[in-house]
Design a protein around this motif. Structure first.
Motif, PDB file in Angstrom:
ATOM      1  N   LYS A  80       0.834  -1.210   0.000  1.00 21.25           N
ATOM      2  CA  LYS A  80       0.000   0.000   0.000  1.00 21.25           C
ATOM      3  C   LYS A  80       0.865   1.256   0.000  1.00 21.25           C
ATOM      4  O   LYS A  80       1.898   1.305   0.649  1.00 21.25           O
TER       5      LYS A  80
ATOM      6  N   SER B 255       0.009   3.969   1.358  1.00 18.96           N
ATOM      7  CA  SER B 255      -0.107   4.642   2.647  1.00 18.96           C
ATOM      8  C   SER B 255       0.857   4.089   3.690  1.00 18.96           C
ATOM      9  O   SER B 255       1.008   4.673   4.759  1.00 18.96           O
ATOM     10  N   GLU B 256       1.499   2.980   3.394  1.00 18.44           N
ATOM     11  CA  GLU B 256       2.495   2.438   4.327  1.00 18.44           C
ATOM     12  C   GLU B 256       3.874   2.892   3.890  1.00 18.44           C
ATOM     13  O   GLU B 256       4.180   2.900   2.701  1.00 18.44           O
TER      14      GLU B 256
ATOM     15  N   ILE C 136      -5.088  14.202  -2.780  1.00 20.25           N
ATOM     16  CA  ILE C 136      -5.944  13.248  -2.053  1.00 20.25           C
ATOM     17  C   ILE C 136      -6.952  12.608  -3.020  1.00 20.25           C
ATOM     18  O   ILE C 136      -7.114  11.380  -3.061  1.00 20.25           O
TER      19      ILE C 136
ATOM     20  N   PHE D 183      -5.548  10.107  -5.444  1.00 17.45           N
ATOM     21  CA  PHE D 183      -5.287   8.788  -4.866  1.00 17.45           C
ATOM     22  C   PHE D 183      -6.594   7.998  -4.665  1.00 17.45           C
ATOM     23  O   PHE D 183      -6.601   6.776  -4.761  1.00 17.45           O
TER      24      PHE D 183
ATOM     25  N   SER E 226      -7.177   4.512  -6.424  1.00 18.00           N
ATOM     26  CA  SER E 226      -7.577   3.318  -5.662  1.00 18.00           C
ATOM     27  C   SER E 226      -8.772   2.631  -6.323  1.00 18.00           C
ATOM     28  O   SER E 226      -8.874   1.391  -6.338  1.00 18.00           O
TER      29      SER E 226
ATOM     30  N   ASP F  89      -6.543   4.149  -0.767  1.00 16.09           N
ATOM     31  CA  ASP F  89      -5.145   4.095  -0.324  1.00 16.09           C
ATOM     32  C   ASP F  89      -4.526   5.490  -0.456  1.00 16.09           C
ATOM     33  O   ASP F  89      -3.985   5.846  -1.500  1.00 16.09           O
ATOM     34  N   ILE F  90      -4.652   6.278   0.620  1.00 13.82           N
ATOM     35  CA  ILE F  90      -4.166   7.661   0.586  1.00 13.82           C
ATOM     36  C   ILE F  90      -2.898   7.780   1.425  1.00 13.82           C
ATOM     37  O   ILE F  90      -2.939   7.548   2.635  1.00 13.82           O
ATOM     38  N   PRO F  91      -1.788   8.102   0.804  1.00 12.74           N
ATOM     39  CA  PRO F  91      -0.538   8.232   1.576  1.00 12.74           C
ATOM     40  C   PRO F  91      -0.476   9.574   2.312  1.00 12.74           C
ATOM     41  O   PRO F  91      -0.023  10.571   1.764  1.00 12.74           O
ATOM     42  N   TRP F  92      -0.947   9.585   3.555  1.00 12.81           N
ATOM     43  CA  TRP F  92      -1.007  10.850   4.297  1.00 12.81           C
ATOM     44  C   TRP F  92       0.371  11.410   4.595  1.00 12.81           C
ATOM     45  O   TRP F  92       0.536  12.627   4.739  1.00 12.81           O
ATOM     46  N   HIS F  93       1.356  10.510   4.697  1.00 12.89           N
ATOM     47  CA  HIS F  93       2.712  11.035   4.930  1.00 12.89           C
ATOM     48  C   HIS F  93       3.134  11.928   3.763  1.00 12.89           C
ATOM     49  O   HIS F  93       3.847  12.911   3.925  1.00 12.89           O
TER      50      HIS F  93
ATOM     51  N   ALA G 112       5.333   9.271  -3.847  1.00 16.18           N
ATOM     52  CA  ALA G 112       4.550   8.543  -2.839  1.00 16.18           C
ATOM     53  C   ALA G 112       4.639   7.031  -3.018  1.00 16.18           C
ATOM     54  O   ALA G 112       4.380   6.278  -2.088  1.00 16.18           O
TER      55      ALA G 112
END
Lengths: 520, 267
Positions: free
Chosen positions: A27, A29-30, A127, A130, A134, A363-367, A479
């Protein structure tokens, strides 16, 4: 009854393809752990004190004339963050958070402004992109498109890389928003990368080439067309209002297209051979049985499912809104911006029963969003405090170009300065607003036709390829975790040099034929 | 009968020609009068005008006005003074003197519609291009307590309205900060700065010795025109806290994260 051995092998191979194509295993987001090389370890260890030293030196220098103390603080904070983003002693998103805190506590930029960056349209667009991505992954539409692309062009890594360049060139003609193009391509690139064995847990050189060449393709294909980005149009407006020369669509196209085509081909040739050598095992799909198996897998996917059709319809609607942005006012009586078009798509995609996606599946990579916020906050603070304008003015003042100088050295300097300046900017528009008037003023002071310098300088605007902070698509592709900031910098700087040389060569030859630079 | 008809027609023609002649004459006269009145309506101008507010520690300010004489139709120079009373009004340079006030006494300031103005009169022989410099002190112009902001910053703001009859060419409104202070941030200016419209801001940030300076300007300021700024200043010399913090954090990082150099270390 035991099944024949061949059939069992086939099933195993197809199972392996499924495993490869299952993007839910890695993912976005990880944030995966990566094993750094020896040089990267040293850079990390020394990068932190180097960033602090850069900050302290710039912070304690006497404030130069023309710069506010607030602007000086912002330059110091941004320099520290730039060192940390490149050397990565702390994760990139943490560097962004530290930068934002430093801007506030050092009184560089007001707290409200810093915190407000999270609500910027660029963050929303990321956002929403993504969420749409997804949706394409979940419904297998991305897998189907990627497999079709691989089956057609993917016998070797070289051809699939070239196919993406061509795709970027075509998309740039229709979709001016670079982030939108990145959003369209992202799921397809992810699947293709998987097929060639690249993932964020196990990045390889094919993946680095694929992602970074797409980053370059998305960005510098924009410079092929006058409508390729909003910044291009601003530059054209400046050339008309300040320089007195009207640049038509075809003027821009004929001047820029050969440079972009040459740059694409050079990047396509250099990347896998010089920058990130692709070993033999990564030159073809990692799937046993190669393309034939892919073909079989594509065949097994059967006809397009209802979900895929829905996803195609939702995504198609968004793309149509992106492409027809100039017609909205005429047809609808109001405009739908790129962000709001993506908004509509995301709302439909997430709608219960009607839509295709549940929130937990997005699957949103907030970082990445935090990383973007820091980058934008730094860039905007540089602009708002006048520090960016002061820096550019200081560069031109330091060059001390005076009337009577020959045109060509000035041309080379202007191209090089404009091209490499992108490393320190986070917005093309901002760079255009600051640089193009300076270039026109320089040309007028020296008695040159402003067009001779301003149009070639405008062709450098979309070359924002050295760092993830330089442009929206860079952030989106970063990302994926398939390459490091250093990888991006290495390839980006090389291509920036190539682009500089190409534009200088074009100035001496092709641009003279077109009348963009002084004739023979 | 025929001769009478011809005579009548000739008379009509002659009258028409006369009418046309009169109309043309009147029109030319009107145009000439219009041009003359337009020439008379040309406004009085000062070829350059600057007002510098030089702030001393404690908040007192010396205001220096420099004007270059342009086209003037009268010897009276009533120049805006936007600081209430003030003290020590004096002519530093130029072919001007203070004029008598309403009571017949010489007065440096006179109220026009309730607004104080420099009460000046051009001396005989004054000509366009002459420079006039006048100066006055304004006690307590800057209230340091009221202007205190976060992180030790001080807020400064000034608005200048052209209440004179002059069009002021090359107008500049400047601020010289107290010694040791520098411009920290420009909050707002009139005219405002929009990078999309003008490539350069209407203001200049500079230094004179150890004093930060700020000047905002316009090419021409008509009567009732306005120029303003709001900015923050802070001490040019930085405190030692960031240096100490930076050194401590660096040492801590190099000690705590020394295992980063080991081959097995993960990001």
């Amino acid at each position: 009854m035991t099944p024949p051995v061949d059939a069992a092998v086939d099933r195993a191979a197809l199972g392996r393809i499924d495993e490869i194509l299952d993007l839910s295993r890695s993912k976005l987001s990880e944030v995966p752990d990566k094993l750094p090389t020896t040089s990267e370890r040293w850079m990390r260890y020394l990068g932190f004190p180097a960033g602090v030293a850069a900050f302290l030196v710039l912070y304690y220098l006497p404030t130069p004339s023309g710069l506010t103390t607030g602007g000086q603080v912002v330059i110091a904070c941004f320099a520290a963050a730039l060192v940390w983003w490149i050397t990565e002693p702390i994760p990139t998103y943490l560097t962004s958070l530290v930068l934002m805190a430093m801007l506030v506590f050092c009184n560089g930029w007001p707290e409200d402004e810093v915190l407000g960056v999270l609500g910027f349209s660029v963050i929303w667009l990321n956002i929403l992109a993504f969420i749409l991505s997804s949706m394409l992954v979940k419904t297998n539409l991305a897998k189907r498109i990627a497999l079709s692309l691989i089956v057609r062009f993917g016998r070797t890594s070289r051809w699939i890389l070239l196919a993406f360049f061509v795709l970027n060139l075509v998309l740039a003609a229709f979709i001016p928003a670079t982030a939108a193009r990145a959003a369209i391509l992202l799921p397809i690139i992810l699947v293709v990368a998987s097929i060639y064995g690249a993932s964020n847990r196990n990045p390889n050189n094919f993946g680095r080439n694929l992602f970074l060449q797409n980053l370059q393709g998305i960005n510098f294909c924009s410079s092929a067309y006058m409508t390729g980005s909003n910044a291009n149009l601003i530059a054209v407006a400046f050339i008309l209002s300040m320089g007195g020369s009207r640049v038509y669509y075809t003027d821009w196209l004929f001047a820029a297209m050969p440079v972009v085509l040459a740059a694409m081909l050079i990047s396509w040739w250099l990347g896998p051979r010089l920058v990130f050598r692709i070993p033999r095992e990564q030159q073809s799909p990692v799937v046993e049985g190669g393309i034939e198996r892919m073909q079989q897998k594509l065949h097994e996917m059967g006809p397009v499912t209802q979900g895929e059709k829905k996803a195609a319809a939702v995504f198609g609607l968004v793309i149509v809104l992106w492409i027809t942005d100039k017609l909205h006012m005429e047809v609808l009586g109001f405009e739908i911006s790129a962000v709001m078009a993506a908004f509509i798509g995301a709302v439909i995609a997430l709608a219960p029963r009607v839509g295709l996606l549940k929130w937990n599946e997005a699957d949103i990579p907030w970082h990445l969003m935090l990383f973007s916020c820091g980058a934008y906050a730094g860039g905007l603070a540089l602009n708002d405090t006048g520090a960016a304008r002061w820096l550019v003015g200081s560069i031109f003042a330091a060059l001390d170009i005076r009337p009577g100088v020959d045109f060509w050295p000035v041309y080379c300097i202007v191209i090089a300065v404009n091209m490499f300046s992108h490393i320190f900017f986070t917005s093309k528009t901002m760079r255009t607003l600051i640089f193009i008037p300076f270039v026109i003023a320089v040309a007028q002071n020296l008695g040159f036709d402003p067009l001779w310098l301003a149009l070639p300088a405008a062709l450098t605007i979309d070359w924002v390829i050295a760092l993830p902070i330089n442009a929206k698509p860079n952030v989106i592709l970063f990302a994926t975790g398939q390459y490091s900031v250093l990888d991006n910098l290495k390839y980006g700087l090389l291509m920036t040099c190539v682009g500089t040389l190409l534009l200088i060569a074009a100035g001496f030859t092709w641009f003279r034929v077109l009348g963009v630079t002084p004739g023979w | 009968m025929k001769a009478r008809r011809v005579a009548f027609m000739l008379l009509v023609l002659a009258l028409s020609a006369l009418t046309l002649f009169v109309i043309v004459l009147l029109d030319e006269a009107a145009q000439a009068a219009e041009i003359a009145s337009a020439a008379d309506a040309r406004p009085d101008t000062l070829a350059a005008y600057s007002e510098i507010v030089s702030v001393a520690p404690g908040g007192d300010a010396v205001v220096t006005v420099t004007a270059v004489v342009g086209r003037v139709s009268s010897m009276t120079l009533l120049l805006p003074w936007g600081y209430g009373g003030g003290r020590g009004h004096r002519i530093v340079n130029g072919p001007v003197g203070f004029a008598p006030g309403a009571d017949g006494e010489i007065a440096p300031l006179v109220a026009v519609l309730g607004v104080p103005h420099w009460n000046l009169r051009l001396l005989p022989g004054a000509a366009p291009g002459d420079t006039v410099v006048i100066e006055a002190t304004v006690p307590g112009w800057h209230d340091e307590d009221a202007a205190r902001r976060q992180f030790g910053a001080q807020a400064y703001a000034s608005t200048w309205v052209n209440t004179s009859r002059f069009v002021l060419r090359d107008f500049r409104l400047g601020l010289e900060l107290p010694a040791g202070q520098a411009v920290d941030a420009v909050d707002a200016t009139t005219p405002s700065f929009n990078a999309n419209r003008t490539p350069q801001p209407p203001y200049v940030i500079g230094r004179r010795g150890d004093r930060g300076t700020f000047t905002v300007g316009v090419a021409s300021l008509p009567p009732a025109g306005r120029v303003a700024f709001a900015l923050d200043s802070r001490p040019a010399r930085r405190g030692p806290l960031p240096l100490a913090l930076g050194a401590v954090v660096c040492v801590l990082y190099l000690v705590i994260f020394r295992d980063v150099l080991k081959p097995a270390a993960r990001a």
